[in-house]
Design an enzyme around this catalytic site. Structure first.
Site, PDB file in Angstrom:
ATOM      1  N   GLU A 135       0.855  -1.191   0.000  1.00 19.71           N
ATOM      2  CA  GLU A 135       0.000   0.000   0.000  1.00 19.71           C
ATOM      3  C   GLU A 135       0.887   1.236   0.000  1.00 19.71           C
ATOM      4  O   GLU A 135       2.106   1.140   0.240  1.00 19.71           O
ATOM      5  CB  GLU A 135      -0.913  -0.008   1.226  1.00 19.71           C
ATOM      6  N   TRP A 164       1.734  -0.272  -6.192  1.00 20.86           N
ATOM      7  CA  TRP A 164       2.815  -1.020  -6.846  1.00 20.86           C
ATOM      8  C   TRP A 164       2.343  -2.392  -7.309  1.00 20.86           C
ATOM      9  O   TRP A 164       3.058  -3.388  -7.171  1.00 20.86           O
ATOM     10  CB  TRP A 164       4.031  -1.162  -5.913  1.00 20.86           C
ATOM     11  N   GLY A 346      31.007   0.031 -23.706  1.00 19.88           N
ATOM     12  CA  GLY A 346      31.446   1.416 -23.752  1.00 19.88           C
ATOM     13  C   GLY A 346      30.302   2.351 -24.119  1.00 19.88           C
ATOM     14  O   GLY A 346      29.182   2.217 -23.634  1.00 19.88           O
ATOM     15  N   GLY A 347      30.581   3.295 -25.020  1.00 18.59           N
ATOM     16  CA  GLY A 347      29.556   4.261 -25.412  1.00 18.59           C
ATOM     17  C   GLY A 347      28.336   3.603 -26.026  1.00 18.59           C
ATOM     18  O   GLY A 347      27.201   4.047 -25.818  1.00 18.59           O
ATOM     19  N   GLU A 370       9.148  -7.928  -4.214  1.00 15.17           N
ATOM     20  CA  GLU A 370       9.050  -9.125  -3.365  1.00 15.17           C
ATOM     21  C   GLU A 370       9.892  -9.003  -2.102  1.00 15.17           C
ATOM     22  O   GLU A 370      10.450  -9.978  -1.611  1.00 15.17           O
ATOM     23  CB  GLU A 370       9.465 -10.392  -4.139  1.00 15.17           C
ATOM     24  N   THR A 372      12.460  -5.777  -0.382  1.00 14.78           N
ATOM     25  CA  THR A 372      13.745  -5.187  -0.748  1.00 14.78           C
ATOM     26  C   THR A 372      14.894  -6.069  -0.260  1.00 14.78           C
ATOM     27  O   THR A 372      14.732  -6.904   0.630  1.00 14.78           O
ATOM     28  CB  THR A 372      13.913  -3.792  -0.123  1.00 14.78           C
TER      29      THR A 372
END
Length: 390
Positions: A135, A164, A346-347, A370, A372
């Site tokens: 909730e 959620w 990389g990039g 489920e 943390t």
């Protein structure tokens, strides 16, 4: 760039039936899931048609009793199927895990009459489920939930807000935990609520950094009326039901995490062998070779951990601690592996042209859902050391 279908992982499955099952799953992934994953995630498309196909193929009820349309598969097999699905597209793998979680209460605690009335449609009749525990003000502290169910004759009237919720607004049924008694865990009861119940409304889906194809939304219960025949278990038993479901659900998340990590490793290894720098493949450089070796080791360790916990469950032995360990290790490993995969590219890894950036964004949520990973550490520590002193 379209996603490649994940390369087959060498698996040790216990029966010829389970090997045939995995071949069916891999064929479905190659044809129906992997080729569309990148484009549909980018567009935020929820693949309801894939879940319909999974249901028709008997893949939405794998760990449940064949008497009611399930697959009668051990968790050891079911979780490896989840891993394969998640490697192709996490929205699908996680969606199957959430559906299984939503079926857990009725399958484990429902009466024979309830199971006969509802489970066949839930397990193989095309329905899709969701699980309503969290909730807005009670996430990790689930025992403090405020959604209420008040008895009115032969009915219960449910009022409150759940947050959620994966498949919120698109599910056909919801397993809902609501307060029917006093404060704390003992006052919570489980209910099976139809998705089209009057007074049940979904808010707009959350705007998330990953898993854009999987709707996550608040659900508002405005005097939703359900008959007592849809109460699952005894009054006040709901929190115990929720915890037992989460133990199994955490293994599902662990398997999904290893699937995402495996997909990221394969993409990174493929890129490293093809990318030339300084006149040779970058896979020749020891720094990258060691990084990829570490990634592979974390994946294999996580897979072994979740399978060991699954075998305990299949044997009817306690597995809560091991489920928490698997969820903790596998999801942390997925975060490390996917981050390293971006680094290997990389990039290019930071662009939408390759899927590793999506894997990294998706891996993050697995450390949260489920329970943390901080909660998993609390569970493990309590099993190791006993409750905290005050």
């Amino acid at each position: 760039m379209p996603d490649r279908a994940p390369q087959p992982v060498e698996r040790q499955l216990p029966t010829e039936e389970s090997r045939d099952l995995l071949a069916l799953v891999r064929d479905m992934i190659q044809r129906e899931i992997a080729p569309r994953a990148a484009a549909e995630e980018d567009a935020g498309h929820f693949p309801r048609e894939i879940f319909a196909l999974l249901s028709e193929s008997g893949l939405l009820g794998l760990p449940y009793d064949a008497e009611y349309g399930g697959g009668d598969q051990p968790y050891e097999v079911y979780l490896q199927v989840l891993e394969e699905l998640a490697a192709a597209r996490l929205t699908v793998g996680l969606g199957v895990s959430v559906h299984s979680l939503a079926c857990h209460a009725l399958a484990g605690y429902g009466t024979k009459e309830q199971q006969a009335a509802h489970l066949p449609a839930m397990l193989g009749g095309g329905l899709l489920g969701a699980y309503c525990l969290s909730e807005p003000a009670s996430g990790s502290d689930a025992a403090s939930l405020r959604t209420k169910a008040v008895r009115d004759g032969d009915d219960w009237v449910i009022t409150g807000t759940k947050a959620w919720i994966t498949h919120g607004g698109v599910a056909d049924f919801y397993t809902v935990l609501a307060r029917t008694g006093g404060e704390g865990a003992r006052g919570i009861t489980a209910f099976l609520v139809p998705g089209d119940a009057e007074g049940l409304n979904a808010a707009a889906p959350e705007k998330k950094m990953g898993m854009k194809g999987s709707p996550t939304a608040q659900l508002n219960f405005d005097g939703v009326r359900v008959p007592d025949s849809r109460r699952v278990g005894e009054e006040g038993q709901g929190f115990a039901i929720a915890l037992s479901a989460l133990d199994s659900g955490r293994l599902g998340i662990a398997a999904c995490a290893i699937g995402v990590a495996q997909a990221a490793l394969e993409e990174a290894a493929s890129y490293a062998t093809g990318r030339q720098q300084f006149g040779r493949p970058i896979a020749d450089f020891q720094g990258l070779r060691f990084m990829l070796a570490d990634m592979a080791t974390q994946i294999e360790a996580g897979r072994s951990l979740y399978l060991a916990a699954a075998r305990l469950r299949d044997a009817g032995r306690p597995f809560s601690r091991e489920a928490a360990m698997a969820k903790l290790f596998c999801t942390d490993a997925a975060m490390r592996v996917t981050t390293d995969a971006v680094q290997v590219l990389g990039g290019y890894g930071y662009t939408l042209d390759f899927p590793v950036e999506r894997y990294m964004r998706e891996a993050k949520v697995l450390q949260i859902v489920e329970g943390t990973n901080q909660i998993q550490r609390m569970v493990i520590a309590r099993r190791l050391l006993g409750p905290e002193t005050r």
